[in-house]
Design a protein around this motif. Sequence first.
Motif, PDB file in Angstrom:
ATOM      1  N   HIS A  83       0.713  -1.267  -0.009  1.00  0.00           N
ATOM      2  CA  HIS A  83       0.138  -0.175  -0.118  1.00  0.00           C
ATOM      3  C   HIS A  83       1.028   1.393  -0.030  1.00  0.00           C
ATOM      4  N   GLU A 120      -7.238  -0.224  -4.725  1.00  0.00           N
ATOM      5  CA  GLU A 120      -5.898  -0.049  -5.086  1.00  0.00           C
ATOM      6  C   GLU A 120      -5.247  -1.180  -5.174  1.00  0.00           C
ATOM      7  N   SER A 144      -1.899   1.569  -8.683  1.00  0.00           N
ATOM      8  CA  SER A 144      -2.682   0.208  -8.481  1.00  0.00           C
ATOM      9  C   SER A 144      -1.955  -0.947  -8.774  1.00  0.00           C
ATOM     10  N   LYS A 150      -3.622   4.176 -11.658  1.00  0.00           N
ATOM     11  CA  LYS A 150      -4.281   4.151 -10.355  1.00  0.00           C
ATOM     12  C   LYS A 150      -5.769   3.945 -10.630  1.00  0.00           C
ATOM     13  N   GLN A 151      -6.393   3.095  -9.940  1.00  0.00           N
ATOM     14  CA  GLN A 151      -7.785   2.903  -9.903  1.00  0.00           C
ATOM     15  C   GLN A 151      -8.265   2.500  -8.615  1.00  0.00           C
ATOM     16  N   THR A 152      -9.659   1.952  -8.390  1.00  0.00           N
ATOM     17  CA  THR A 152     -10.254   1.667  -7.081  1.00  0.00           C
ATOM     18  C   THR A 152     -10.896   0.028  -7.422  1.00  0.00           C
ATOM     19  N   MET A 170       2.288   1.925  -3.420  1.00  0.00           N
ATOM     20  CA  MET A 170       1.168   2.539  -4.400  1.00  0.00           C
ATOM     21  C   MET A 170       1.346   3.972  -4.202  1.00  0.00           C
TER      22      MET A 170
END
Length: 352
Positions: free
Chosen positions: A242, A346, A250, A342-344, A245
């Motif tokens: 984490h 992560e 991501s 980057k996206q959701t 990132m």
Amino acid sequence: MKESVHEMAEQGPIVFCTGGGCTAKLGAGVLSRILEKLPRGEKDPDLLVGYDSRDDAAVYRITEDIALVQTVDFFPPMVDDPYTFGQIAAANALSDVYAMGGEVKTALNLVCFPESMDLNVLGEILRGGAEKVAEAGGTLAGGHSIADTGVKYGLSVTGLVDPHRLTANDTGRPGDKLLLTKALGVGLICTANRVGEAAPEQMEAAVRSMTTLNKTAAEIARRYEVHAATDVTGFSFLGHLHEMMGEKLSCVIDAHAVPVLPGAWEAADACLYTAAGQRNRNHTGPFVRFEKVPFPMEEILFDPQTSGGLLFAVAPQDAAALEAELQAAGLPAKIVGTIGEKQTPEITVTYE
């Protein structure tokens, strides 16, 4: 002296080993709330890496080609043998220099020790630490000790790095492969060992992992295009991932590819995990999506590691060759994932 040390080790589960190593760290969430309130002061352009980056060590530029790497780490024992504890604590502290791409130069002992305890035990701790500093190619240059109610040991370490070859933890790039150099699970195995549920060979494998310096892995990695690196310690594989990132990338992790120490799965399945592991889950869990990942594997990925391996973000064209060379050197290194834009969420973890 050895008889006295072993007698103390046999009595150790109560007075010596009470659940230490990197499981003793404050949680990442607590630290973040504290650190964000500290005064920053005027920014120094030569401070290339400071505490605000959540990186492994501080880096201060001296010249265009030389920067100091400074780090400190210490904790209570996680094993009963003082000499082994000294080795593990030293290897863990030295690791931060390797994670930054540096070379170890000097180290200072940090000691907390009860005045009522056998000083032979302290001697064995310091002997184990000194041997690891020497193995790293560094010089033990002194230290500081205080009388305390419990045992704690570690090092303050100084290294050197070329600022142009510095490997911070959050400078990976989309397309990079994520490569882990050591197997996970030492927290779970140490917990199982304290309650008599770990087989001797399982604990021996965990100790071998914890006492192995990350020096070889770091030296090999310098020959490849590595964009970022961190060492995996108390905040767990997923916690340090984490941080890698950095809120701008991501990744997708293939949990089936992640190397795991023998006995860790069984310990997780038996719910022998630590409070630190649950703090890691609480802090990092919101950034993670698991897809068909068995619960024991989830716990392994949140397990706090002591003297864990390095996690590299490697250029895709170099990843397979780096993995092969690390494995040829005897390390259980594996490519475990890929960085993306980057996206959701992560972090997406699959189990293929």
